[in-house]
Design a protein around this motif. Structure first.
Motif, PDB file in Angstrom:
ATOM      1  N   HIS A  71       0.846  -1.205   0.000  1.00 29.51           N
ATOM      2  CA  HIS A  71       0.000   0.000   0.000  1.00 29.51           C
ATOM      3  C   HIS A  71       0.872   1.242   0.000  1.00 29.51           C
ATOM      4  O   HIS A  71       1.473   1.596   1.036  1.00 29.51           O
ATOM      5  CB  HIS A  71      -0.957   0.022   1.191  1.00 29.51           C
ATOM      6  N   HIS A  73       1.122   5.345  -2.080  1.00 27.64           N
ATOM      7  CA  HIS A  73       0.447   6.269  -3.017  1.00 27.64           C
ATOM      8  C   HIS A  73       1.467   7.012  -3.874  1.00 27.64           C
ATOM      9  O   HIS A  73       2.257   7.822  -3.345  1.00 27.64           O
ATOM     10  CB  HIS A  73      -0.344   7.324  -2.233  1.00 27.64           C
ATOM     11  N   HIS A 226      -9.360   1.585   0.676  1.00 26.76           N
ATOM     12  CA  HIS A 226      -9.138   1.784   2.116  1.00 26.76           C
ATOM     13  C   HIS A 226     -10.367   1.309   2.896  1.00 26.76           C
ATOM     14  O   HIS A 226     -11.478   1.339   2.371  1.00 26.76           O
ATOM     15  CB  HIS A 226      -8.942   3.272   2.422  1.00 26.76           C
ATOM     16  N   HIS A 265      -5.461  -0.743   5.907  1.00 24.85           N
ATOM     17  CA  HIS A 265      -5.679  -0.291   7.289  1.00 24.85           C
ATOM     18  C   HIS A 265      -6.514  -1.256   8.130  1.00 24.85           C
ATOM     19  O   HIS A 265      -5.982  -2.005   8.913  1.00 24.85           O
ATOM     20  CB  HIS A 265      -6.234   1.148   7.341  1.00 24.85           C
ATOM     21  N   ASP A 316       2.155   3.087   3.022  1.00 29.60           N
ATOM     22  CA  ASP A 316       1.162   4.155   2.922  1.00 29.60           C
ATOM     23  C   ASP A 316       1.784   5.535   2.790  1.00 29.60           C
ATOM     24  O   ASP A 316       1.293   6.495   3.395  1.00 29.60           O
ATOM     25  CB  ASP A 316       0.162   4.109   4.088  1.00 29.60           C
TER      26      ASP A 316
HETATM   27 ZN    ZN Z   1      -3.535   4.894   1.745  1.00 26.61          ZN
END
Ligand code: ZN
Ligand code: GUN
Length: 439
Positions: A71, A73, A226, A265, A316
């Protein structure tokens, strides 16, 4: 044919269910042909199989399977460090304004290069990447990813409410742009496509259905989103979907949840959600640095394992604090320690598994990568700390390989990454270590 001579470690089996799952080969060798591991064992054993194979001498450090970040971005690399906010404020103030800048393909290309370089420099060889809201920014991202040789699973992010108008699409557009991107990029080189609704908060039922239509139409695409990150976010989602049983329900109803789905998450799940996730065999990307930085909460790993939900690790970026999967492992360890009796002890073999093989499994790529078994791709990271650094000192005095691995998760950073390979191709080579990484 190339023979990599090194002390290597890997976790082909799951250390949460198998004792002594850490495999260590001191002065070992991996024989690689056309990017695949043909033989593995001690250097002496493997050398006699192919006495004329070229030798890459990696003694003096430790070779591990390349890290797998489940995960991260891409559009957020320039806004790392936005501390002091919880999720919804952080999105609004720190993150979404930057994501809107990726409507300019030249800007997006520069960001993509920075992002991909950071992955490789940290030893990450495979990543499930949350993309941009703009299809043109995804084209440039995939072009750049193809040039690096990294394994990338990524897709256009879609949302149709409650972000900023310039980031919103419609179900029709999301479907049409997603279809075109899948047809252009899914299965090209080492690229796979992931259908990516941002989160239920920013998605109407119609948009989730459009995502479901893409999942139904294209074999092998992945799904990522998410879930259950922050209490205020969860409350908002439940208000937006009044007939939903919980946060997972709208995703399930749209047909988004299955073996190739990875949800980031899940810090605040219900028992029903965990049972349903296990039944669907989807995976959770645990992102402990992000959970700490955004004050999201302490991840209930024990409840996931007891329910039978597969868990891997994600950085993340930029909710998290950087690209290091070593730091992510250490933070996962810290947070389980803080949970006391409710936490799960994370010894070094479990941290290695979470950072490598577990990620491969989450992405359904475990037949290809994630450990050094014969037949797998040679995806590897060579760690060699600079002389005199605390990690170098700890390694010189480590009583066992397990202690050396624990010291790596405690002290290791990108400065210790000396070389990185995907399918036997070098994708990163540290300047100072060029004498050590001979090929
Ligand atoms: Zn994220
Ligand atoms: N939920 C929706 N978007 C995001 C994001 O960009 N980062 C994190 N951590 N959570 C999200």
């Amino acid at each position: 044919m190339t023979l990599y001579r090194a002390t290597f470690m890997h976790t082909p089996e799951n250390p949460f269910s198998t004792p002594d799952a850490l495999r260590v080969q001191e002065d070992g060798a991996l024989l690689v042909e056309e990017g695949r591991i043909l033989a593995s064992g001690s250097y002496a054993e493997v050398r006699v199989l192919q006495p004329r194979a070229e030798v890459v001498d990696l003694r003096g450090g430790i070779l591990l399977p390349g890290f797998i970040d489940t995960h991260v971005h891409y559009p957020q690399v320039r806004v790392l460090g936005g501390l002091g906010m919880e999720l919804l404020e952080w999105l609004d103030q720190n993150t979404l304004p930057e994501e809107a800048r990726l409507s300019d393909p030249a800007y997006a290309r520069a960001v993509a290069r920075e992002f991909l370089s950071a992955l490789a420099a940290n030893g990450t060889t495979t990543a499930l990447v949350f993309g941009s809201h703009y299809a043109c920014a995804m084209d440039v991202f995939f072009e750049e990813a193809a040039r690096t040789g990294l394994r990338v699973v990524a897709g256009q992010v879609v949302a149709d409410r409650l972000l900023r108008p310039e980031l919103h699409t419609t179900p029709e557009h999301a479907y049409a742009e997603g279809k075109a991107l899948i047809e252009r990029w899914h299965g090209v080189g080492r690229i796979l496509y992931a259908v990516t609704p941002r989160f239920a908060l920013s998605a109407s039922e119609g948009l989730l259905d459009a995502c479901g239509a893409l999942m139904g139409e294209f074999e092998g695409v992945r799904l990522t989103s998410h879930i259950n990150e922050n209490p205020r976010e969860v409350e908002t989602v439940l208000a937006l979907f009044p007939s939903a049983r919980d946060y997972l329900d709208p995703y399930e109803r749209a047909g988004l949840i299955g073996r190739r789905s990875v949800l980031a998450h899940n810090v605040h799940p219900t028992g029903r959600e965990l049972a349903a996730m296990a039944a669907h065999r989807c995976a959770v990307a645990h992102c402990p640095c992000s959970n700490a930085a955004l004050g999201s909460g302490l991840f209930p790993l024990r409840r996931h394992l007891e329910a039978g939900v597969h868990v891997a690790l994600g950085t993340d970026v930029a909710g998290g604090t950087g690209f290091s999967m070593l730091k992510e492992g250490l933070q996962a360890y810290f947070m389980q320690q803080l949970l006391g009796a409710a936490g799960v002890p994370l010894g070094p073999e479990r941290l290695l598994y979470l950072a490598t093989r577990a990620g491969a499994q989450a992405l359904d790529l475990h037949e290809l990568t994630g450990d050094f078994s014969v037949g797998k791709a040679f995806d590897a990271v060579y760690l060699r700390p600079p002389e005199g650094t605390p990690l170098d000192i700890a390694w010189r005095h480590a009583a066992t390989p397990e202690r050396a691995l624990a010291a790596l998760f405690t002290l290791g950073t990108a400065q210790d990454v000396a070389g990185v390979w995907v399918a036997g191709e070098a994708v990163f080579r540290a300047q100072a270590a060029s004498q050590e990484v001979r090929s």
